[in-house]
Design an enzyme around this catalytic site. Sequence first.
Site, PDB file in Angstrom:
ATOM      1  N   GLU A   1       0.856  -1.200   0.000  1.00  0.00           N
ATOM      2  CA  GLU A   1       0.000   0.000   0.000  1.00  0.00           C
ATOM      3  C   GLU A   1       0.881   1.234   0.000  1.00  0.00           C
ATOM      4  O   GLU A   1       2.016   1.190   0.478  1.00  0.00           O
ATOM      5  CB  GLU A   1      -0.803   0.105   1.312  1.00  0.00           C
ATOM      6  CG  GLU A   1      -1.851  -0.910   1.552  1.00  0.00           C
ATOM      7  CD  GLU A   1      -2.149  -0.967   3.050  1.00  0.00           C
ATOM      8  OE1 GLU A   1      -3.179  -0.418   3.452  1.00  0.00           O
ATOM      9  OE2 GLU A   1      -1.339  -1.537   3.808  1.00  0.00           O
TER      10      GLU A   1
ATOM     11  N   ASP B   1       0.811  10.453   3.756  1.00  0.00           N
ATOM     12  CA  ASP B   1       1.418  11.397   4.684  1.00  0.00           C
ATOM     13  C   ASP B   1       0.350  12.310   5.270  1.00  0.00           C
ATOM     14  O   ASP B   1       0.048  13.369   4.736  1.00  0.00           O
ATOM     15  CB  ASP B   1       2.471  12.212   3.925  1.00  0.00           C
ATOM     16  CG  ASP B   1       3.563  12.678   4.848  1.00  0.00           C
ATOM     17  OD1 ASP B   1       3.518  12.309   6.037  1.00  0.00           O
ATOM     18  OD2 ASP B   1       4.445  13.412   4.383  1.00  0.00           O
TER      19      ASP B   1
ATOM     20  N   TYR C   1      -6.255   1.509   6.707  1.00  0.00           N
ATOM     21  CA  TYR C   1      -5.216   0.482   6.556  1.00  0.00           C
ATOM     22  C   TYR C   1      -5.167  -0.445   7.763  1.00  0.00           C
ATOM     23  O   TYR C   1      -4.116  -0.962   8.108  1.00  0.00           O
ATOM     24  CB  TYR C   1      -3.846   1.108   6.287  1.00  0.00           C
ATOM     25  CG  TYR C   1      -3.468   2.220   7.242  1.00  0.00           C
ATOM     26  CD1 TYR C   1      -3.224   1.976   8.585  1.00  0.00           C
ATOM     27  CD2 TYR C   1      -3.359   3.528   6.780  1.00  0.00           C
ATOM     28  CE1 TYR C   1      -2.883   2.986   9.452  1.00  0.00           C
ATOM     29  CE2 TYR C   1      -3.010   4.557   7.645  1.00  0.00           C
ATOM     30  CZ  TYR C   1      -2.780   4.277   8.975  1.00  0.00           C
ATOM     31  OH  TYR C   1      -2.452   5.295   9.832  1.00  0.00           O
TER      32      TYR C   1
ATOM     33  N   CYS D   1       8.952  49.846  -8.714  1.00  0.00           N
ATOM     34  CA  CYS D   1       8.807  48.604  -9.472  1.00  0.00           C
ATOM     35  C   CYS D   1      10.120  48.244 -10.171  1.00  0.00           C
ATOM     36  O   CYS D   1      10.694  49.077 -10.875  1.00  0.00           O
ATOM     37  CB  CYS D   1       7.689  48.775 -10.486  1.00  0.00           C
ATOM     38  SG  CYS D   1       7.578  47.424 -11.653  1.00  0.00           S
TER      39      CYS D   1
ATOM     40  N   CYS E   1       2.570  47.299  -7.971  1.00  0.00           N
ATOM     41  CA  CYS E   1       3.157  48.358  -8.786  1.00  0.00           C
ATOM     42  C   CYS E   1       1.992  49.146  -9.356  1.00  0.00           C
ATOM     43  O   CYS E   1       1.063  48.562  -9.916  1.00  0.00           O
ATOM     44  CB  CYS E   1       3.986  47.740  -9.917  1.00  0.00           C
ATOM     45  SG  CYS E   1       4.174  48.829 -11.334  1.00  0.00           S
TER      46      CYS E   1
ATOM     47  N   LYS F   1       2.238   4.688   1.524  1.00  0.00           N
ATOM     48  CA  LYS F   1       2.297   5.242   2.882  1.00  0.00           C
ATOM     49  C   LYS F   1       1.857   6.695   2.766  1.00  0.00           C
ATOM     50  O   LYS F   1       2.577   7.541   2.226  1.00  0.00           O
ATOM     51  CB  LYS F   1       3.711   5.153   3.447  1.00  0.00           C
ATOM     52  CG  LYS F   1       3.791   5.574   4.898  1.00  0.00           C
ATOM     53  CD  LYS F   1       5.144   5.195   5.480  1.00  0.00           C
ATOM     54  CE  LYS F   1       5.196   5.390   6.977  1.00  0.00           C
ATOM     55  NZ  LYS F   1       4.945   6.738   7.419  1.00  0.00           N
TER      56      LYS F   1
ATOM     57  N   CYS G   1       3.518  49.567 -17.148  1.00  0.00           N
ATOM     58  CA  CYS G   1       4.581  48.683 -16.657  1.00  0.00           C
ATOM     59  C   CYS G   1       4.711  47.498 -17.614  1.00  0.00           C
ATOM     60  O   CYS G   1       3.736  46.785 -17.868  1.00  0.00           O
ATOM     61  CB  CYS G   1       4.230  48.195 -15.247  1.00  0.00           C
ATOM     62  SG  CYS G   1       5.296  46.878 -14.646  1.00  0.00           S
TER      63      CYS G   1
ATOM     64  N   LYS H   1      10.771   3.832   2.834  1.00  0.00           N
ATOM     65  CA  LYS H   1      10.639   5.288   2.707  1.00  0.00           C
ATOM     66  C   LYS H   1      11.274   5.784   1.407  1.00  0.00           C
ATOM     67  O   LYS H   1      12.380   5.389   1.054  1.00  0.00           O
ATOM     68  CB  LYS H   1      11.331   5.980   3.900  1.00  0.00           C
ATOM     69  CG  LYS H   1      10.670   5.681   5.246  1.00  0.00           C
ATOM     70  CD  LYS H   1       9.327   6.337   5.394  1.00  0.00           C
ATOM     71  CE  LYS H   1       9.308   7.655   6.058  1.00  0.00           C
ATOM     72  NZ  LYS H   1       9.661   7.865   7.383  1.00  0.00           N
TER      73      LYS H   1
ATOM     74  N   CYS I   1       9.328  48.775 -14.162  1.00  0.00           N
ATOM     75  CA  CYS I   1       9.016  50.058 -14.803  1.00  0.00           C
ATOM     76  C   CYS I   1       9.388  51.273 -13.950  1.00  0.00           C
ATOM     77  O   CYS I   1       9.296  52.402 -14.407  1.00  0.00           O
ATOM     78  CB  CYS I   1       7.543  50.127 -15.166  1.00  0.00           C
ATOM     79  SG  CYS I   1       6.473  50.333 -13.739  1.00  0.00           S
TER      80      CYS I   1
END
Length: 786
Positions: free
Chosen positions: A120, A124, A232, A414, A444, A122, A450, A320, A417
């Site tokens: 299966e 997290d 599980y 910015c 900006c 694992k 710009c 793992k 520009c």
Amino acid sequence: MKAAETRILELRAELDQHNYRYHVLDEPSIPDVEYDRLFHELKALEAENPHLVTPDSPTQRVGSAVLTAFSKVKHEVPMLSLGNAFEEAALYEFNQRVVQTISPLPNDLFSGVNVEYTCEPKLDGLAVSLLYVDGRLTRGATRGNGTVGEDITENVRTVRNIPLRLMDGGWPSVLEVRGEVFIEKAGFERVNAHQIEIGEKVFANPRNAAAGSMRQLDSKISGRRSLKFCSYGIGQVQRDFADTYYGMLQKLKKWGVPISNKLRLVSDVEGCIAYCRDMSEQRLDLPYEIDGVVFKVNNIASQRELGFRAREPRWAIAYKFPAMEELTELLDVEFQVGRTGAVTPVARLKPVKVAGVTVANATLHNMDEVARLGLMIGDTVIIRRAGDVIPQVVQVVQERRPTHARAVEIPQTCPVCGSQVERTQLIKRSKGKETISEGAVYRCVGRLACGAQLKQAIIHYVSRRAMDIEGLGDKTIEQLVDEKLIGSPADLYKLKYEQIIDLEGFAEISSKKLLKAIDDSKQPTLARFIYALGIPDVGEETAKVLARSLGSLDRVIVALPEVLTYLPDVGLEVAHEIHSFFEDEHNQNVIGALLGECQMELQDTGDLGAEFAASATLGGMLDKLNIPSVGPGAAQKLADKFGTLEAVVKADWLDMRQTLPEKQAQAVRAFFDVAEHAQRALAIEQQLKDFGMHWQSEKKVVEGLPLAGQTWVLTGSLELMSRDVAKEKLEGLGAKVSGSVSAKTHTVVAGPGAGSKLTKANELGLKVLDEEAFVGFLKQQGVEVG
Ligand code: IVH
């Protein structure tokens, strides 16, 4: 059993079945809309019959009252953890130990013995225990220290694929299901995007997001986090029900408990190795994060024989995968400018390999996130990859901060520009007061002046879901902007053949094709055009709502923010974005050029949407003004009494006092005494009128009809029209049509053959009309007859 109860039970069974097909079998049998319809029918029936609501109803997953703390739960059977393997060799060693225990043969004979294993992923997330008593979910708990966990029943109930009651039958009366609550990658992205939006900290990884959500004292929050469960194993059971682990999981699945669709049964350790390789290839493509795979001896009698060592079973092992996190150095923070001008910090990292991929950049979201991480240039940081998304900086390793570390500072101007960079503001309105706080985003102010914003704006403008101009790739747009051939979307329509053919990658045919594609985009629907403008926070859906509700660009352009908030899903903040976009002179010029010189013709209805027109009630609007201490109830009273906003603003004190208690009446007065408030409210009312709307107030409409408040009776036979038509016409004039005569009857219409009703009307001295007089009356009222 009453009809409602029968239907409720039917609906629950049907919804449970659909949930099972969707979440456990992964084979939905009905479209989502049909599911929603059944769900709402159940909700409505339960609302009408609150005594019939049970905790296992599919409607009861919304979360309940906020807790102050979790109570403790003792695990009858301890919740264990797993031993780890990091290399294939460790798996062979594990297999060797298993074989030696369950078939004690001399050493040289072991090699021929094969053990069946289940494989299966694992997951997290967070390990949880779910206790089912007589098939009903009665308790959910965290693992805690393995012996004592926390009671998170209310939170687990919000996880959509956890059955509130088991299906089918044959389950033990006490059954503790164990498994992992986790969040999918997409859900994780959504949660973090939301956290950013509300100015909260982002979760470092899906595990934290899942665990954080499950350990929320407010289960309503858990309910919003699209969590999933995968089983599980089991804990305490009233009786055994399987000989193998695989068989046990199949039974759980039959009872409605979700298990992994990646569960496999292999005949020996070689099968485990093949599974490892297969899953590590699939890892990045899976919709959820896995940190490895788990192998378990399939035969339960063998599991018992193998037993435990400390807190780990000898019959299972986790292999793992390489971590998705790595350490590296933050070399610099640069700032990128997005389509809406948001100036976003991006981490430039010392390149490092994370699970096979070299990472050199990571997103930092916004300056609040930089501050939350306490990040400085030169720091050693933990970075993390999750699926295909840009890696994230998760944490700073404080102990490794060098002396030369520098603070991260947002630039004043910015980087593209040179325009001013400003911090965005969050506007909240409550109780008549606007509070403005600082947002996490810097922008900006250069807009289309710009270059970075212009490029992004044009990329968005031509994109498939916007104006759908084919043949204009990102690179071409960059070139067009860099060579100053275009300075706004309007300039696209002025491009000449000679200019296009000079661009990189263009020849005769492709240039002509592009010119045609540009020309073909001149008749967009209003919704596409609004979306294409790239107004901050206005996605495709909002653009459609604006087009459907307001019907013309002219109305969208002038709409006041408060008026926009009548639209479905438009909050005050989005409304302000829309309003200020159209107030901007540069934007006005571009739109003017598109509709003028470029001869764009928008396809719109020109009409207000019916839904929008119907949503404007005076009570609702008064409520929207957020007058202190005036809630929806008081707002409605004002609306009923005064009928227009102008009348409310000008109301004399006596009238106001007759309508509301003194405190509220004073509050209304004080509110409208502020000239600005009164002007603003009147401007909103005026705009709604200009848009062709009028206040919807049922009472007002009926009162305004000539026969409002009168009861009429029809008797005898009518020759010029049917009874039904006569009734309809009277009701159209506001009358109520009744079947019996009483002192309260206003008029009786009597045709030939009228009997006792006419006699009674005469006795009571009521007004009686024959059919001819009735028709004459109707005509007088302007009602067409025949
Ligand atoms: S079995 C007695 N199977 O990993 C064995 N655990 O490191 C108990 N986990 O606490 C666990 N996927 O939270 C098992 N398919 C899987 C799993 C799994 C994830 C987690 C679980 C456990 C931890 C052990």
